[in-house]
Scaffold this active site. Structure first.
Site, PDB file in Angstrom:
ATOM      1  N   CYS A 150      -0.726  -6.687  26.142  1.00 30.57           N
ATOM      2  CA  CYS A 150      -1.143  -5.408  26.721  1.00 30.57           C
ATOM      3  C   CYS A 150      -1.303  -5.543  28.237  1.00 30.57           C
ATOM      4  O   CYS A 150      -2.022  -6.419  28.718  1.00 30.57           O
ATOM      5  CB  CYS A 150      -2.463  -4.945  26.112  1.00 30.57           C
ATOM      6  N   GLY A 184       9.638  -0.029  19.187  1.00 25.55           N
ATOM      7  CA  GLY A 184       8.538   0.852  19.533  1.00 25.55           C
ATOM      8  C   GLY A 184       9.041   2.193  20.016  1.00 25.55           C
ATOM      9  O   GLY A 184       9.253   3.116  19.240  1.00 25.55           O
ATOM     10  N   LYS A 197       2.039 -11.646  19.657  1.00 27.76           N
ATOM     11  CA  LYS A 197       3.008 -10.885  20.434  1.00 27.76           C
ATOM     12  C   LYS A 197       2.748 -11.155  21.906  1.00 27.76           C
ATOM     13  O   LYS A 197       1.663 -10.897  22.422  1.00 27.76           O
ATOM     14  CB  LYS A 197       2.919  -9.386  20.145  1.00 27.76           C
ATOM     15  N   PRO A 255       3.388  -1.952  17.322  1.00 26.28           N
ATOM     16  CA  PRO A 255       2.107  -1.330  17.671  1.00 26.28           C
ATOM     17  C   PRO A 255       2.229  -0.726  19.064  1.00 26.28           C
ATOM     18  O   PRO A 255       2.784  -1.338  19.963  1.00 26.28           O
ATOM     19  CB  PRO A 255       1.139  -2.516  17.667  1.00 26.28           C
ATOM     20  N   MET A 256       1.742   0.499  19.223  1.00 25.58           N
ATOM     21  CA  MET A 256       1.825   1.162  20.528  1.00 25.58           C
ATOM     22  C   MET A 256       0.528   1.913  20.786  1.00 25.58           C
ATOM     23  O   MET A 256       0.147   2.790  20.002  1.00 25.58           O
ATOM     24  CB  MET A 256       3.001   2.154  20.562  1.00 25.58           C
ATOM     25  N   GLU A 257      -0.144   1.555  21.860  1.00 31.12           N
ATOM     26  CA  GLU A 257      -1.381   2.235  22.212  1.00 31.12           C
ATOM     27  C   GLU A 257      -1.052   3.685  22.590  1.00 31.12           C
ATOM     28  O   GLU A 257      -0.085   3.957  23.288  1.00 31.12           O
ATOM     29  CB  GLU A 257      -2.062   1.535  23.387  1.00 31.12           C
ATOM     30  N   GLN A 283      -3.532  -5.843  14.337  1.00 27.79           N
ATOM     31  CA  GLN A 283      -3.397  -6.546  15.606  1.00 27.79           C
ATOM     32  C   GLN A 283      -4.758  -6.586  16.300  1.00 27.79           C
ATOM     33  O   GLN A 283      -5.451  -5.564  16.393  1.00 27.79           O
ATOM     34  CB  GLN A 283      -2.373  -5.882  16.525  1.00 27.79           C
TER      35      GLN A 283
END
Length: 323
Positions: free
Chosen positions: A101, A224, A140, A16-18, A71
């Site tokens: 994060c 990622g 995570k 997952p990547m913002e 997530q």
């Protein structure tokens, strides 16, 4: 336990990547394939969250037939448990707790990597989520907030909550994305924990993936930024384990971009679309020296509609493409 691939290849997860790792990117990556599971970028669960409205942002069938985990990021155990239940009802195959994060707007509200300041609180939130659902809950983590002084305590707190496995990005919150990931901490986590450990951080090539596996003995890999730089990295890892080579086809890359462009929301402005495409190209043009030399030309382009920008960038990309 995590599923296994053929030929000894580890389970491969798209991180997952913002920002860059949005729905457009996930769908484009799914058109290329190679990874075993994706993870949606986090759904933030604020203290005033309207659970059902928030849950509607998750679509379990987004990248079928590849499963897509959800997530969640938040700091209220009850709300996180409610949201986990809603995710299960929405068809999520797995729910991941974001303890990594590093954004100040997130950590200032007690979520993300700020959970690493208090292992007991991390445990409370994770346990509430585990108890709320019948599907796997995972977490995570980064290696710490300001430092790694609570590293072991956080690992054990997560494990004792009942999560199925843990992904470790071995940088602290303060590190951001700057210094090299400390793979030795992934190895340490493997020596401490009884649950599986997924390695994440600085996997940009097949060689990086092999070195991480050897150095850490981790059970699976999450990639990622490496997948943004090279959308074919998952295929390359799998074919390596199968004893084969993988030929990146120009037609596959064109399909990747076509899916990315067609997945952009209709309400998105052209300026925003061009900005997103520049962001994507900015990563992709790090892929080799020829592309890297053209990167600034792409980023400084004044073309103001996304299709024209793509037409402008395509010859540069073709020139540097290595099949």
């Amino acid at each position: 336990m995590l599923p296994a691939n053929a030929d000894g290849c580890p389970y491969l997860i798209l991180a997952p990547m913002e920002g860059v790792g949005d729905q457009c990117f996930r769908k484009a990556m799914a058109s290329v394939g190679g990874f075993d599971e994706g993870v949606r970028d986090f759904l933030r669960v604020p203290t005033n969250a309207h659970i059902k409205s928030l849950a509607s942002q998750y679509q379990s069938d987004e990248i079928l037939p590849i499963p897509l985990a959800a997530q969640l990021m938040g700091s209220d155990p009850n709300l996180m448990a409610q949201m986990a239940r809603e995710m299960e009802l929405s068809g999520a195959p797995r729910i991941d707790l974001n303890c990594g994060c590093p954004s100040n707007t997130v950590t200032g509200r007690g979520a993300g990597s700020s959970l690493l300041k208090d292992p007991n609180y991390l445990h409370e939130i994770a346990k509430a989520m585990v108890k709320a659902v019948s599907i796997p809950v995972t977490a995570k983590l980064r290696s710490g907030f300001e430092d790694t002084s609570l590293f072991k305590e956080n690992l054990l707190a997560a494990q004792e909550s009942g999560i199925s496995y843990l992904t470790l990005h071995p940088r602290t919150k303060v590190d951001g994305y700057g210094p090299p990931a400390r793979w030795d901490l992934i190895a340490e986590a493997k020596s401490i924990l009884k649950i599986p450990v997924v390695g994440n951080g600085d996997i940009l090539t097949v060689d990086n993936a092999l070195k991480m596996l050897k150095h850490t003995n981790c059970d699976a890999l999450m990639i990622g930024r490496g997948s943004v730089i090279n959308p074919f990295i998952f295929h390359q890892i799998k074919t390596h384990f199968a004893g084969k080579g993988y030929v990146r086809k120009w037609s596959d890359l064109l399909q990747y971009f076509d899916v990315y462009l067609s997945s952009m929301p209709l309400e998105m402005t052209e300026k925003t679309k061009v900005g997103k495409m520049k962001q994507l190209m900015g990563f992709l043009f790090k892929g080799n020296d020829v592309l890297l030399s053209k990167r600034q030309d792409i980023l400084k382009s004044t073309v103001d509609d996304v299709r024209s920008f793509f037409d402008f960038a395509l010859p540069h990309l073709r020139e540097g493409w290595i099949a």
